[in-house]
Design a protein around this motif. Structure first.
Motif, PDB file in Angstrom:
ATOM      1  N   ASP A 224      44.779  36.055  40.349  1.00 43.27           N
ATOM      2  CA  ASP A 224      45.790  35.940  39.331  1.00 43.27           C
ATOM      3  C   ASP A 224      47.148  36.291  39.660  1.00 43.27           C
ATOM      4  O   ASP A 224      48.075  35.605  39.326  1.00 43.27           O
ATOM      5  CB  ASP A 224      45.517  36.961  38.009  1.00 43.27           C
ATOM      6  CG  ASP A 224      44.219  36.658  37.109  1.00 43.27           C
ATOM      7  OD1 ASP A 224      43.925  35.471  37.351  1.00 43.27           O
ATOM      8  OD2 ASP A 224      43.795  37.483  36.376  1.00 43.27           O
TER       9      ASP A 224
ATOM     10  N   TYR B 145      41.440  39.685  40.184  1.00 47.89           N
ATOM     11  CA  TYR B 145      42.795  40.171  39.906  1.00 47.89           C
ATOM     12  C   TYR B 145      43.601  39.626  41.076  1.00 47.89           C
ATOM     13  O   TYR B 145      44.821  39.300  40.751  1.00 47.89           O
ATOM     14  CB  TYR B 145      42.752  41.578  40.062  1.00 47.89           C
ATOM     15  CG  TYR B 145      44.125  42.400  39.819  1.00 47.89           C
ATOM     16  CD1 TYR B 145      44.816  42.110  38.364  1.00 47.89           C
ATOM     17  CD2 TYR B 145      44.803  42.909  40.629  1.00 47.89           C
ATOM     18  CE1 TYR B 145      45.836  42.774  38.110  1.00 47.89           C
ATOM     19  CE2 TYR B 145      46.010  43.352  40.360  1.00 47.89           C
ATOM     20  CZ  TYR B 145      46.565  43.438  39.252  1.00 47.89           C
ATOM     21  OH  TYR B 145      47.987  44.132  38.776  1.00 47.89           O
TER      22      TYR B 145
ATOM     23  N   ASP C 198      43.198  40.021  29.328  1.00 47.08           N
ATOM     24  CA  ASP C 198      43.835  40.055  30.750  1.00 47.08           C
ATOM     25  C   ASP C 198      44.646  41.314  30.761  1.00 47.08           C
ATOM     26  O   ASP C 198      44.943  42.019  31.710  1.00 47.08           O
ATOM     27  CB  ASP C 198      44.753  39.099  30.809  1.00 47.08           C
ATOM     28  CG  ASP C 198      44.148  37.641  31.074  1.00 47.08           C
ATOM     29  OD1 ASP C 198      42.954  37.635  31.597  1.00 47.08           O
ATOM     30  OD2 ASP C 198      44.513  36.446  30.736  1.00 47.08           O
TER      31      ASP C 198
ATOM     32  N   PRO D 254      51.979  37.828  31.382  1.00 47.34           N
ATOM     33  CA  PRO D 254      51.123  39.059  32.110  1.00 47.34           C
ATOM     34  C   PRO D 254      52.343  40.194  32.433  1.00 47.34           C
ATOM     35  O   PRO D 254      53.495  39.587  32.321  1.00 47.34           O
ATOM     36  CB  PRO D 254      50.747  38.141  33.407  1.00 47.34           C
ATOM     37  CG  PRO D 254      51.798  37.020  33.412  1.00 47.34           C
ATOM     38  CD  PRO D 254      52.075  36.694  32.394  1.00 47.34           C
TER      39      PRO D 254
END
Length: 788
Positions: free
Chosen positions: A289, A286, A395, A355
């Protein structure tokens, strides 16, 4: 090893290393006083190798200050994180003197001859910097450079220059960085969810931590937080113990190694270790990302540059916008008062592949309440839309779970989070397996009449694991609990619970019983209560579940056996009930009679919150359905259910809709647009195509549409009618396109029922069959073409 007049040999190094590793202490157990803790072991190994290299360098001719030659450590030794059996990463740096080759031979050959792994290079400062410009791995390695012996000024010059070069060039190397990271992840998998994680190369592993440090050094991101630091320690300690136990270099943790490693780390057993590693991998993944997004590595945007306009804010849903490349909250969105906002954000992220912005996650985590049970229909619809989003679901769930939001929606998830499986066939942790099964199910939604139940059932089918009882029985009870909270009907809750309870029935029966035996078939039919809908749901769930288990689980042989069993069961389940038109209410009949008297089309709109029922009455003629569907889609009204019939010679269409954004349009506007569409002055096809481009278009990986045919008695009509059922990925204007295709084939639709479930549509059309040879194939091809 004691110092003396003679330098220690490489054999002395290996002997001392083996003594430190305590090869004979294994039988004494982790509590033995001879066994160093992982951090102490790494420190001892670093001290030992540094001492040997320093002493050997002195005898090899690596001079001191002003000598122009320096020995540097990079990699694990450079960071003083030397795990057992690691290669030594060494650089001999010089100012161009010719004697450096003989010095290198005296350093490298003893190590080679003793079997110590060695990754070495001999370069000037300029050569090393030139290689770093061309090779990303070298550039990253030099960031860990640490002086061991020789001229310290040479080390300082190289280390300082390498860091400055990295800071100055990193922004131009972000695309190269992300490409190398993705290739590594593709090869090595994930630390968080793989049953046999690669601690070094996997996503969320030690290589990712090194990249986070490199980005932090370049001041592109902040230093890693405490959760990432704790993850680093666990990963490094686990790798240290793994190699000590294996007695050789190894980075992939196998289940049989787990108990001994866990005992040393104080984690109980291999299952506790697996859950801890999964949590650590998730924390690192995480952080990676977020880091790559914040640097622009995943979007290609420039981190620095001339003055730029603020990113565009494009609406995606009520209270949800696309801000740049991230899904964010609209400025006026209030998470504390809008229980459905969380799922609309999640569904938008899954649908678009963008995202969720970290700031939006934080705000939702602080303010978003749990949806009050039973969930409103529109909130449940957003959940189904999220579950049907395909690969984007993974995700989204990860982001929500990391911030505690997923548990707010599904409190039952805690028992399966990071839970390792108990059998060797599975490659994922249980929570990731559930998500992957749902991803697989999203590709099969056109094979079932209830894609919403398929997706929810896929998400919950193993929810009963981790509780020490039969997970199918426990899971069925939990599925009932979840279904009631979601606001499903009693019949749907029962079907959902039966899916979870019997999700292993088909694969176990097909592979362990004689599917040609009538008793076998009748046993399955009896277990499922003769329900053909449940049968087709379990068939799709079986395939989705098997594909998510691991390679080779869903074979052609297993698929054939299962399909054969399903076909035999379906044949034994007498007569599937077919869709039927809904009866008109009194107000709708009155509207039809008024339209017959006036000769003018009219609308009746009944709203209940965000859901509205629109009744359209107009002269019964071909094209009514396609034009009405086109006008509704043009106004961004999402059709959840529709029926088309007639009363008193007037065509009556009843549509259950919700606005995609904002509020309901003015009924007068709908009436005006429909009349224009009937007159041919409103180019619906062109305008709907523009809407599709503006609001996401068609997914490239959408499942293939499917057409099913049923024979059906037409009731008060002479002869027989047929029912065509289309199962396809939903999109703006789908009903308009399909209805238009039927009309162009000369089909006069008697009635139609439309159901939109998340990202899928199940549309049924009843009409009198054609007489020409091959008419079914013509109609089917036209419908399939229109739905693609």
């Amino acid at each position: 090893m004691e110092t003396g007049e003679t330098s220690p040999t490489a054999a002395d190094l290996v002997l001392a290393r083996d003594r430190i590793l305590g090869q004979g202490a294994r039988s004494a157990g982790p509590s033995s006083g001879h066994r160093l803790a992982p951090d102490a072991l790494r420190e001892a190994l670093a001290d030992l190798h540094e001492f040997w290299l320093t002493a050997t360098a002195a005898t090899a001719g690596v001079g001191g200050r002003g000598g122009g030659v320096a020995l540097l450590a990079v990699g694990g030794l450079g960071r003083r994180e030397l795990v057992p059996y690691s290669d030594l990463d060494l650089v001999l740096v010089h100012d161009g003197r010719k004697t450096v080759d003989s010095i290198a031979e005296r350093l490298w050959y003893p190590l080679w001859n003793s079997g110590v792994g060695l990754d070495h290079s001999v370069r000037t400062v300029g050569e090393a910097l030139d290689v770093a410009k061309a090779d990303l791995r070298t550039a990253l390695g030099l960031l860990d450079a640490r002086h061991l012996a020789g001229d310290a000024e040479v080390t300082v010059r190289l280390a300082t220059s390498a860091r400055e070069q990295w800071r100055g060039s990193v922004r131009n190397r972000l695309s190269e960085l992300i490409e190398s990271v993705r290739q590594r992840w593709h090869r090595a998998g994930e630390v968080a969810h793989w049953v046999e994680p690669d601690l070094k190369h996997g996503r969320g592993g030690l290589r990712d931590l090194a990249i986070l440090d490199a980005l932090s050094l370049a001041q592109l991101i902040d230093r890693p937080g405490p959760d990432v630091v704790a993850a680093h320690t666990l990963l490094l300690d686990t790798r240290t113990e793994l190699r000590r136990i294996a007695g050789r270099p190894r980075d992939i943790v196998r289940p049989q190694d787990g108990d001994e490693i866990a005992a040393t780390l104080g984690l109980g057993d291999r299952f506790a270790l697996a859950r801890a590693l999964s949590g650590a991998g998730r924390a690192v993944a995480y952080a990676m990302d977020v880091a790559l997004r914040s640097t622009g590595a995943t979007t290609g945007r420039k981190v620095l540059g001339v003055l730029r306009r603020s990113p565009e804010r494009r609406p995606l849903d009520e209270g949800v916008v696309l801000h740049g490349s991230e899904v964010s909250l609209a400025r006026d969105a209030d998470p504390g008062k809008d229980a459905g906002l969380l799922l609309r954000v999640a569904a938008a992220s899954g649908r678009t592949g963008h995202p969720i912005a970290p700031a939006a996650l934080t705000r939702l985590s602080d303010l978003a309440p749990e949806p009050r049970a039973p969930w409103p229909a529109e909130v449940r619809q957003d959940l189904v839309s999220l579950l049907g989003s395909g690969e984007g679901l993974t995700d989204v769930v990860e982001a929500l779970d990391r911030t505690g939001l997923w548990a707010r929606l599904f409190p039952e998830w805690g028992a399966v989070r990071d839970l390792p499986p108990r059998d060797a066939a599975h490659i994922w942790t249980v929570d990731r397996h559930l998500v992957q099964t749902t991803v697989n199910a999203s590709r099969l939604v056109t094979r079932v009449s209830r894609p919403d139940l398929l997706l929810i059932g896929a998400l919950l089918h193993d929810i009963g694991k981790g509780r020490g009882q039969d997970h199918s029985v426990v899971g069925a009870a939990l599925a009932t609990q979840v279904g009631q909270r979601l606001g499903l009907s009693k019949e749907d809750v029962d079907t959902l619970a039966a899916m979870v309870r019997h999700h292993l029935l088909l694969p176990h029966t097909a592979t362990r019983r004689d599917v040609e035996d009538e008793a076998t078939v009748l046993r399955v039919v009896d277990t499922l209560g003769g329900d053909p809908v449940l049968l087709e749901l379990l068939h799709a769930l079986t395939e989705s579940d098997s594909l998510a288990t691991g390679p080779g689980v869903w074979t052609d042989w297993k698929a054939t056996l299962t399909a054969d069993l399903v076909d035999r069961c379906a044949a034994a389940m007498a007569g599937e009930r077919l869709p039927a038109p809904a009866e008109l209410g009194a107000a709708q009949r009155e509207l039809a009679e008024a339209v017959r008297a006036s000769g003018k089309a009219d609308f009746l709109v009944d709203t209940d919150g965000r859901v509205a029922t629109i009744t359209l009455a107009t002269k019964d003629r071909p094209g009514v359905l396609s034009r009405a569907a086109g006008v509704l889609a043009l106004n961004l009204l999402e059709v959840h259910a529709a029926s088309v019939g007639s009363h008193a010679g007037v065509a009556v269409g009843v549509y259950s809709v919700t606005p995609r954004f904002g509020s309901m349009p003015d009924p007068a506007l709908l009436r005006e647009q429909f009349l224009r569409a009937e007159a041919g002055s409103l180019p619906l096809a062109d305008k709907l195509a523009a809407k599709e481009r503006d609001y996401g278009g068609r997914a490239e990986d959408a499942p293939e549409p499917r057409v099913l045919w049923f024979d059906h008695e037409a009731g008060d009509l002479d002869g027989e009618a047929v029912v065509l059922e289309l199962r396809a990925a939903d999109r703006i204007g789908l009903l308009h396109s399909v209805a238009g295709a039927l009309e162009r084939c000369g089909v006069d639709v008697l009635w139609a029922r439309v159901a939109t479930m998340g990202g899928s549509a199940v549309d049924s059309f009843s009409f009198v069959p054609g007489r020409a040879a091959g008419w079914r194939r013509v109609v089917e091809n036209a419908v399939l073409d229109a739905s693609r």
